[in-house]
Design an enzyme around this catalytic site. Structure first.
Site, PDB file in Angstrom:
ATOM      1  N   ARG A 134      -2.082  -5.764  -4.837  1.00  0.00           N
ATOM      2  CA  ARG A 134      -1.076  -4.971  -4.287  1.00  0.00           C
ATOM      3  C   ARG A 134      -1.785  -3.854  -3.563  1.00  0.00           C
ATOM      4  O   ARG A 134      -2.703  -3.047  -4.034  1.00  0.00           O
ATOM      5  CB  ARG A 134      -0.126  -4.530  -5.206  1.00  0.00           C
ATOM      6  CG  ARG A 134       0.990  -5.260  -5.303  1.00  0.00           C
ATOM      7  CD  ARG A 134       2.197  -4.610  -6.315  1.00  0.00           C
ATOM      8  NE  ARG A 134       2.444  -3.340  -6.235  1.00  0.00           N
ATOM      9  CZ  ARG A 134       3.137  -2.691  -7.088  1.00  0.00           C
ATOM     10  NH1 ARG A 134       3.844  -3.318  -7.956  1.00  0.00           N
ATOM     11  NH2 ARG A 134       3.627  -1.331  -6.848  1.00  0.00           N
TER      12      ARG A 134
ATOM     13  N   ARG B 296      -4.617  -5.435 -12.467  1.00  0.00           N
ATOM     14  CA  ARG B 296      -3.266  -6.090 -12.078  1.00  0.00           C
ATOM     15  C   ARG B 296      -3.508  -7.102 -10.775  1.00  0.00           C
ATOM     16  O   ARG B 296      -4.055  -6.750  -9.866  1.00  0.00           O
ATOM     17  CB  ARG B 296      -2.076  -5.247 -12.060  1.00  0.00           C
ATOM     18  CG  ARG B 296      -0.680  -5.799 -11.277  1.00  0.00           C
ATOM     19  CD  ARG B 296       0.387  -5.061 -11.781  1.00  0.00           C
ATOM     20  NE  ARG B 296       0.469  -3.825 -10.947  1.00  0.00           N
ATOM     21  CZ  ARG B 296       1.500  -2.885 -11.168  1.00  0.00           C
ATOM     22  NH1 ARG B 296       2.534  -3.147 -11.923  1.00  0.00           N
ATOM     23  NH2 ARG B 296       1.596  -1.806 -10.253  1.00  0.00           N
TER      24      ARG B 296
ATOM     25  N   LYS C 203       6.707  -2.060 -16.952  1.00  0.00           N
ATOM     26  CA  LYS C 203       8.224  -2.054 -16.669  1.00  0.00           C
ATOM     27  C   LYS C 203       8.887  -3.434 -16.233  1.00  0.00           C
ATOM     28  O   LYS C 203       9.709  -4.163 -16.744  1.00  0.00           O
ATOM     29  CB  LYS C 203       8.678  -1.180 -15.747  1.00  0.00           C
ATOM     30  CG  LYS C 203       8.594   0.362 -16.133  1.00  0.00           C
ATOM     31  CD  LYS C 203       9.163   1.258 -15.010  1.00  0.00           C
ATOM     32  CE  LYS C 203       8.398   1.120 -13.670  1.00  0.00           C
ATOM     33  NZ  LYS C 203       6.971   1.739 -13.438  1.00  0.00           N
TER      34      LYS C 203
ATOM     35  N   ARG D 222       0.574   8.018  -6.815  1.00  0.00           N
ATOM     36  CA  ARG D 222       1.636   7.352  -7.402  1.00  0.00           C
ATOM     37  C   ARG D 222       1.861   8.146  -8.767  1.00  0.00           C
ATOM     38  O   ARG D 222       2.991   8.512  -8.974  1.00  0.00           O
ATOM     39  CB  ARG D 222       1.276   5.895  -7.372  1.00  0.00           C
ATOM     40  CG  ARG D 222       1.848   5.235  -6.216  1.00  0.00           C
ATOM     41  CD  ARG D 222       1.461   3.551  -6.327  1.00  0.00           C
ATOM     42  NE  ARG D 222       2.151   2.914  -7.079  1.00  0.00           N
ATOM     43  CZ  ARG D 222       1.818   1.724  -7.702  1.00  0.00           C
ATOM     44  NH1 ARG D 222       0.516   1.340  -7.582  1.00  0.00           N
ATOM     45  NH2 ARG D 222       2.441   0.931  -8.534  1.00  0.00           N
TER      46      ARG D 222
ATOM     47  N   ARG E 113      14.446   7.201  -9.382  1.00  0.00           N
ATOM     48  CA  ARG E 113      12.931   7.527  -9.632  1.00  0.00           C
ATOM     49  C   ARG E 113      12.836   9.312  -9.457  1.00  0.00           C
ATOM     50  O   ARG E 113      11.841   9.813  -9.640  1.00  0.00           O
ATOM     51  CB  ARG E 113      12.253   7.245  -8.033  1.00  0.00           C
ATOM     52  CG  ARG E 113      11.258   6.483  -7.963  1.00  0.00           C
ATOM     53  CD  ARG E 113      10.595   5.674  -8.944  1.00  0.00           C
ATOM     54  NE  ARG E 113       9.203   5.037  -8.537  1.00  0.00           N
ATOM     55  CZ  ARG E 113       8.935   3.756  -8.277  1.00  0.00           C
ATOM     56  NH1 ARG E 113       9.897   3.023  -8.809  1.00  0.00           N
ATOM     57  NH2 ARG E 113       7.823   3.376  -7.993  1.00  0.00           N
TER      58      ARG E 113
HETATM   59  P1  AMP Z   1       6.957  -0.099  -7.883  1.00  0.00           P
HETATM   60  O1  AMP Z   1       6.999  -1.837  -7.553  1.00  0.00           O
HETATM   61  O2  AMP Z   1       8.062   0.214  -8.746  1.00  0.00           O
HETATM   62  O3  AMP Z   1       5.674   0.469  -8.515  1.00  0.00           O
HETATM   63  O4  AMP Z   1       7.200   0.463  -6.553  1.00  0.00           O
HETATM   64  C1  AMP Z   1       6.339   0.569  -5.475  1.00  0.00           C
HETATM   65  C2  AMP Z   1       6.509   1.424  -4.341  1.00  0.00           C
HETATM   66  O5  AMP Z   1       7.992   1.186  -3.824  1.00  0.00           O
HETATM   67  C3  AMP Z   1       6.419   2.809  -4.964  1.00  0.00           C
HETATM   68  O6  AMP Z   1       5.281   3.490  -4.866  1.00  0.00           O
HETATM   69  C4  AMP Z   1       7.454   3.535  -3.657  1.00  0.00           C
HETATM   70  O7  AMP Z   1       6.945   3.749  -2.639  1.00  0.00           O
HETATM   71  C5  AMP Z   1       8.560   2.527  -3.666  1.00  0.00           C
HETATM   72  N1  AMP Z   1       9.767   2.829  -4.522  1.00  0.00           N
HETATM   73  C6  AMP Z   1      10.083   1.829  -5.377  1.00  0.00           C
HETATM   74  N2  AMP Z   1      11.176   2.266  -6.075  1.00  0.00           N
HETATM   75  C7  AMP Z   1      11.624   3.279  -5.405  1.00  0.00           C
HETATM   76  C8  AMP Z   1      12.772   4.211  -5.722  1.00  0.00           C
HETATM   77  N3  AMP Z   1      13.578   4.172  -6.601  1.00  0.00           N
HETATM   78  N4  AMP Z   1      12.784   5.469  -4.876  1.00  0.00           N
HETATM   79  C9  AMP Z   1      11.844   5.511  -3.789  1.00  0.00           C
HETATM   80  N5  AMP Z   1      10.774   4.726  -3.336  1.00  0.00           N
HETATM   81  C10 AMP Z   1      10.661   3.611  -4.244  1.00  0.00           C
END
Ligand code: AMP
Length: 207
Positions: A149, A116, A9, A160, A81
């Site tokens: 990460r 990654r 994404k 996740r 989400r």
């Molecule tokens: P991402 O970078 O999108 O993979 O997000 C990493 C982490 O941030 C996720 O596993 C969640 O813990 C948190 N996170 C990101 N976006 C959201 C969201 N819209 N709602 C809740 N938690 C989020």
């Protein structure tokens, strides 16, 4: 921009941003920045993120609303989400015109996440299989050290993906029923191919 963790994404949104000069708003990036800066919201968010759980809506929405007021057009990456967040967006009057759903099997995204790496300094994203840095372990842009990460480690990734299937995937029907969904095969390991599929499908959807 919709899809499971690791599907690309952020990468595809960055490619669109280069082409169209539109803001890329990643709630994951906003949260990581808040954690790094040890803000009050960041401190509250950290434990959820480390374990791969969703951060409470109130925290994510505060960060998102603050960011979104500073731009005209935007691509939301990683938000909403779950259904509650999608409804919160509507309540706030934050408009979504199209939803691009990047699709790839779990095994593919697990492999992508395992390879990654991100720059510890500027957060640029690399993949050791197909978006390699020029010099091993160094960021092309700022020479920062590349790291994995914390939540890209296998224990968190499994969780996740479970959270994605349980909470986020039901949103696909929510947006399909609204006639906004554009589904894209994101399984090729070449971002240029996925990007070109996105642009073609997007153009066809507005033609
Ligand atoms: P991402 O970078 O999108 O993979 O997000 C990493 C982490 O941030 C996720 O596993 C969640 O813990 C948190 N996170 C990101 N976006 C959201 C969201 N819209 N709602 C809740 N938690 C989020």
């Amino acid at each position: 921009m919709f899809g499971p963790p690791g599907v690309g994404k952020g990468t595809i949104t960055e490619m669109i941003k280069e082409e169209m000069d539109i803001a890329h708003i990643s709630t994951g990036d906003l949260l990581r920045e808040a954690v790094k800066n040890k803000t009050e919201l960041g401190l509250q968010a950290k434990s959820y993120m480390d374990s791969g759980d969703l951060v409470p809506d109130s925290i994510v929405l505060s960060l998102l609303k603050e960011r979104i007021t500073r731009c005209n057009g935007y691509i939301l990456d990683g938000f909403p989400r779950d259904i509650e967040q999608a409804e919160a967006l509507e309540k706030e009057g934050i408009k979504i015109d199209k939803v691009i759903d990047l699709k790839a099997p779990d095994e593919t995204v697990i492999d992508r996440i395992a390879s990654r790496r991100i720059c510890s300094n500027c957060k640029a994203v690399y993949n050791l299989l197909f978006m390699k840095p020029k010099e091993e372990n160094k960021c092309d842009l700022c020479q920062g050290e590349l790291i994995q990460r914390e939540d890209d480690k296998p224990e968190s990734v499994k969780h996740r993906l479970e959270v994605y299937h349980k909470k986020t995937q039901p949103l696909i029907d929510f947006y399909r029923n609204k006639g906004l969904l554009i589904e894209i095969d994101a399984s090729p390991n070449d971002p240029k191919i996925v990007y070109s599929n996105v642009i073609k499908a997007f153009r066809a959807s507005v033609a």
